[in-house]
Write a protein that holds these residues in place. Structure first.
Motif, PDB file in Angstrom:
ATOM      1  N   ARG A 203     -19.088 -11.326   6.721  1.00 30.25           N
ATOM      2  CA  ARG A 203     -20.218 -10.576   6.165  1.00 30.25           C
ATOM      3  C   ARG A 203     -19.951  -9.081   6.102  1.00 30.25           C
ATOM      4  NH1 ARG A 203     -24.268  -8.807  10.343  1.00 30.25           N
ATOM      5  NH2 ARG A 203     -23.429  -9.241  12.413  1.00 30.25           N
ATOM      6  N   PHE A 204     -18.684  -8.682   6.302  1.00 27.07           N
ATOM      7  CA  PHE A 204     -18.361  -7.259   6.396  1.00 27.07           C
ATOM      8  C   PHE A 204     -17.668  -6.770   5.141  1.00 27.07           C
ATOM      9  CE2 PHE A 204     -18.579  -8.806  10.766  1.00 27.07           C
ATOM     10  CZ  PHE A 204     -19.522  -7.929  11.280  1.00 27.07           C
ATOM     11  N   THR A 205     -18.131  -5.652   4.641  1.00 29.28           N
ATOM     12  CA  THR A 205     -17.547  -4.989   3.484  1.00 29.28           C
ATOM     13  C   THR A 205     -16.772  -3.774   3.963  1.00 29.28           C
ATOM     14  OG1 THR A 205     -19.413  -5.675   2.115  1.00 29.28           O
ATOM     15  CG2 THR A 205     -18.013  -3.921   1.263  1.00 29.28           C
ATOM     16  N   GLY A 206     -15.453  -3.814   3.778  1.00 25.27           N
ATOM     17  CA  GLY A 206     -14.616  -2.708   4.209  1.00 25.27           C
ATOM     18  C   GLY A 206     -14.245  -1.799   3.061  1.00 25.27           C
TER      19      GLY A 206
ATOM     20  N   ILE B  94     -17.212  -2.378  13.372  1.00 27.36           N
ATOM     21  CA  ILE B  94     -17.745  -3.736  13.485  1.00 27.36           C
ATOM     22  C   ILE B  94     -18.271  -3.944  14.902  1.00 27.36           C
ATOM     23  CG2 ILE B  94     -17.170  -6.185  13.446  1.00 27.36           C
ATOM     24  CD1 ILE B  94     -15.093  -5.585  11.322  1.00 27.36           C
ATOM     25  N   ARG B  95     -19.527  -4.287  14.992  1.00 24.65           N
ATOM     26  CA  ARG B  95     -20.116  -4.545  16.318  1.00 24.65           C
ATOM     27  C   ARG B  95     -19.612  -5.879  16.854  1.00 24.65           C
ATOM     28  NH1 ARG B  95     -24.537  -2.847  19.023  1.00 24.65           N
ATOM     29  NH2 ARG B  95     -25.461  -1.762  17.234  1.00 24.65           N
ATOM     30  N   TYR B  96     -19.147  -5.876  18.105  1.00 24.74           N
ATOM     31  CA  TYR B  96     -18.763  -7.137  18.738  1.00 24.74           C
ATOM     32  C   TYR B  96     -19.686  -7.519  19.889  1.00 24.74           C
ATOM     33  CZ  TYR B  96     -16.450  -4.276  22.395  1.00 24.74           C
ATOM     34  OH  TYR B  96     -16.176  -3.389  23.411  1.00 24.74           O
ATOM     35  N   GLY B  97     -20.572  -6.604  20.318  1.00 23.97           N
ATOM     36  CA  GLY B  97     -21.473  -6.936  21.411  1.00 23.97           C
ATOM     37  C   GLY B  97     -22.581  -5.915  21.556  1.00 23.97           C
ATOM     38  N   ARG B  98     -23.548  -6.278  22.379  1.00 24.15           N
ATOM     39  CA  ARG B  98     -24.655  -5.390  22.748  1.00 24.15           C
ATOM     40  C   ARG B  98     -24.845  -5.469  24.254  1.00 24.15           C
ATOM     41  NH1 ARG B  98     -28.029  -4.116  18.291  1.00 24.15           N
ATOM     42  NH2 ARG B  98     -27.506  -5.305  16.399  1.00 24.15           N
TER      43      ARG B  98
ATOM     44  N   GLY C  67     -25.217 -13.256   9.663  1.00 22.66           N
ATOM     45  CA  GLY C  67     -26.245 -12.241   9.523  1.00 22.66           C
ATOM     46  C   GLY C  67     -26.157 -11.605   8.159  1.00 22.66           C
ATOM     47  N   PRO C  68     -26.965 -10.598   7.922  1.00 22.88           N
ATOM     48  CA  PRO C  68     -26.943  -9.932   6.612  1.00 22.88           C
ATOM     49  C   PRO C  68     -25.623  -9.210   6.390  1.00 22.88           C
ATOM     50  CG  PRO C  68     -28.288  -8.707   8.154  1.00 22.88           C
ATOM     51  CD  PRO C  68     -27.957  -9.996   8.829  1.00 22.88           C
ATOM     52  N   PRO C  69     -25.224  -9.019   5.129  1.00 21.51           N
ATOM     53  CA  PRO C  69     -23.998  -8.270   4.849  1.00 21.51           C
ATOM     54  C   PRO C  69     -24.050  -6.882   5.487  1.00 21.51           C
ATOM     55  CG  PRO C  69     -24.816  -9.336   2.874  1.00 21.51           C
ATOM     56  CD  PRO C  69     -25.883  -9.487   3.902  1.00 21.51           C
ATOM     57  N   ARG C  70     -22.905  -6.437   5.976  1.00 20.50           N
ATOM     58  CA  ARG C  70     -22.839  -5.138   6.640  1.00 20.50           C
ATOM     59  C   ARG C  70     -21.655  -4.340   6.115  1.00 20.50           C
ATOM     60  NH1 ARG C  70     -25.341  -4.765  11.705  1.00 20.50           N
ATOM     61  NH2 ARG C  70     -24.686  -2.590  11.552  1.00 20.50           N
ATOM     62  N   ARG C  71     -21.897  -3.079   5.856  1.00 20.90           N
ATOM     63  CA  ARG C  71     -20.790  -2.192   5.526  1.00 20.90           C
ATOM     64  C   ARG C  71     -20.005  -1.875   6.802  1.00 20.90           C
ATOM     65  NH1 ARG C  71     -20.248   0.105   0.649  1.00 20.90           N
ATOM     66  NH2 ARG C  71     -21.977  -0.083  -0.829  1.00 20.90           N
ATOM     67  N   ALA C  72     -18.714  -1.930   6.694  1.00 23.96           N
ATOM     68  CA  ALA C  72     -17.828  -1.587   7.806  1.00 23.96           C
ATOM     69  C   ALA C  72     -16.825  -0.566   7.280  1.00 23.96           C
ATOM     70  CB  ALA C  72     -17.137  -2.838   8.333  1.00 23.96           C
ATOM     71  N   GLN C  73     -17.346   0.614   6.961  1.00 23.83           N
ATOM     72  CA  GLN C  73     -16.551   1.612   6.256  1.00 23.83           C
ATOM     73  C   GLN C  73     -16.482   2.954   6.974  1.00 23.83           C
ATOM     74  OE1 GLN C  73     -18.377   1.580   2.344  1.00 23.83           O
ATOM     75  NE2 GLN C  73     -17.182  -0.208   1.726  1.00 23.83           N
TER      76      GLN C  73
END
Length: 514
Positions: A34-37, A49-53, A67-73
């Motif tokens: 779901r990640f857009t680089g 990119i989140r790997y934990g909380r 989950g929803p698409p996420r920008r990872a830029q």
């Protein structure tokens, strides 16, 4: 670099087509899961990119993959710390970054996961020196870099306040384990092979790796390891860790039992308390892994190498005069240095308890042509951290571990002759970031050749379990084969600093921070 979001239909063919169709790669942002680089030169980059909380002083939980698409830029905030004041900092710092030649899941490239230095207290992988694009492109590997909780937020020992804090002394390590679990579960979507994961780290990053090699929860999450001027022979005992927690509370003007305020105070105030003097070792307050008997049930390399680590092939490296990076040859500690004050200047910088006047006499007898400055830097390097690496290599050899390879970087910085070969100087060679801000390597032919050799060695270990340099012989006893890396040349030398090794072994090694 940024284009429109890929539609679901376009996603179906994007990963497979990206490597074969450079036009598509330039026209659209790359996608993995779901990640857009974004495209960075010859590779694809996915940042932040989140790997934990995690809640403060609590064990982190994984971030759902769906989950929803996420920008990872762009890079995410780094861990709160006294260092790097110009970078965004947040307790919400469990993010990683990926560089990959392409996102074809069938590529199954070896994966190299980097942990940063900073002695468990400071540091970040967003430093230009440790950005993974060149290494991914030239080495044909997937590079992952990880930020995690540091200092009191990652390592304060709070278990005496109650069982709800049982993990507190190793939360930073557990963050790294969570990141490695993320890699195992998801790196195939970025073109990586979860069965070929190598961890590597410099300074504190190497110490974190040595510690992971004794943590049961890390078993099986990585298949090769390389540490660069970073070792962890023993962890902090719970008694010393508790003294450090009390010192932090006192610096914050809190009662010794006021853990509630510690949990709720603004993070910047908590970080300010880290300037307190360390009650065990002196200097600023140290907080690192704690021998808690659950997450870390034994010391990493004492009284021997942790059994779970013995099947992991490993590179152990050091730089010839590490302390030139810590102790400025132009600074006050070297001003007026002479034979009559050399011992007094050396004494505060070493961790091994020997008579320093005797040490200076031994060096003068062995190396009569040396100047006081040469003795100072050799003695402070050999009496501070380097013996920890020798112990780790020796213990692996004694235990019959899978092969170990040791290197020593001798190439002096061409941009600052007074620096010589100092702590952190191997980073740009391994990452190929020779011209990045902060690099001391230069970008001349010698630098490029040295970088090519070390990059080949590290990526070779990631891909095959062997460094891939015919000149590099595995470390054995009593020969202690060591790859000496000079200006574009490598040579295996047996026990290259035997005299210094034997001198400093006349007293017990004291792990910094233990």
């Amino acid at each position: 670099m940024s284009g429109g979001e890929l539609t679901r239909r376009a996603l179906l063919g994007a990963s497979a087509a990206l490597a074969a169709s450079p036009v598509l790669g330039r026209a659209r942002d790359p996608q993995a899961g779901r990640f857009t680089g974004l495209r960075e030169d010859a590779v694809l980059a996915f940042k932040g990119i989140r790997y934990g909380r995690a809640e403060r002083f609590a064990r982190a939980v994984p971030e759902p993959w769906q989950g929803p698409p996420r920008r990872a830029q762009s890079f995410a905030p780094i861990a709160p710390q006294r260092g790097n004041p110009d970078l965004a900092q947040s307790e919400d710092c469990l993010f990683l970054n990926v560089w990959t030649p392409d996102t074809n899941p069938r590529a199954r490239r070896a994966v190299m996961v980097y942990f940063h230095g900073g002695a468990y207290s400071n540091g970040t992988v967003t430093d230009p020196l440790t950005r993974g694009g060149t290494l991914a492109a030239q080495g044909d590997v997937v590079v992952v870099t990880v930020n995690h909780r540091l200092n009191a937020l990652g390592y304060a020992w709070l278990k005496p306040f109650g069982p709800q804090f049982a993990d507190s002394g190793n939360l930073g390590q557990l963050d790294l384990i969570l990141a490695l679990q993320w890699v195992r579960a998801h790196i195939a979507a970025f073109g990586g092979d979860p069965a070929r994961v190598m961890v590597f780290g410099q300074s504190g990053g190497g110490a974190k790796i040595a510690t992971l090699m004794a943590m049961p929860a890390a078993d099986g999450l990585f298949h090769a390891a390389a540490t660069m001027s970073g070792q962890q022979v023993v962890a902090s005992g719970p008694g010393n860790a508790w003294k450090r927690t009390l010192a932090l509370l006192a610096a914050l003007k809190l009662r010794p039992d006021d853990v509630e305020t510690l949990q709720t105070m603004p993070v910047q105030r908590l970080v300010e308390g880290l300037a307190a003097p360390d009650p065990i070792m002196g200097g600023n307050l140290y907080m690192g892994p704690v021998l808690d008997m659950t997450n870390l049930p034994r010391h990493p390399f004492w009284p021997d190498a942790a059994p779970q680590s013995l099947g992991i092939p490993m590179i152990l490296g050091n730089v010839r005069e590490e302390t030139r990076a810590f102790i400025d040859p132009r600074g006050p500690k070297l001003q007026g240095l002479a034979w009559d004050n050399l011992a007094a200047r050396i004494a505060p910088e070493i961790k091994i308890d020997l008579d320093v006047d005797w040490v200076v006499g031994q060096y003068r007898s062995q190396y009569p042509q040396w100047t006081p400055e040469q003795v100072f830097y050799s003695a402070t390097t050999a009496g501070r951290s380097w013996p920890g690496q020798v112990i780790e290599a020796d213990e692996r050899a004694k235990a019959g571990a899978k092969a170990t390879w040791v290197y020593q970087l001798d190439r002096a910085s061409p941009s600052d002759p007074l620096r010589g070969a100092a702590h952190t100087d191997d980073i740009p060679y391994v990452f190929g970031t020779l011209d990045a801000p902060g690099s001391m390597s230069g970008a001349d032919a010698g630098a490029r050749t040295t970088s090519s050799l070390l990059m080949q060695a590290f990526t070779g270990l990631a891909k095959t379990g062997q460094p891939g340099l015919a000149e590099w012989m595995p470390y054995t006893l009593p020969d202690r084969e060591t790859l000496v890396v000079s200006d574009g040349r490598v040579e295996t030398v047996n026990d290259p600093r035997r005299w210094e090794r034997e001198l400093w072994a006349t007293a017990p090694y004291v792990q910094p921070g233990s």
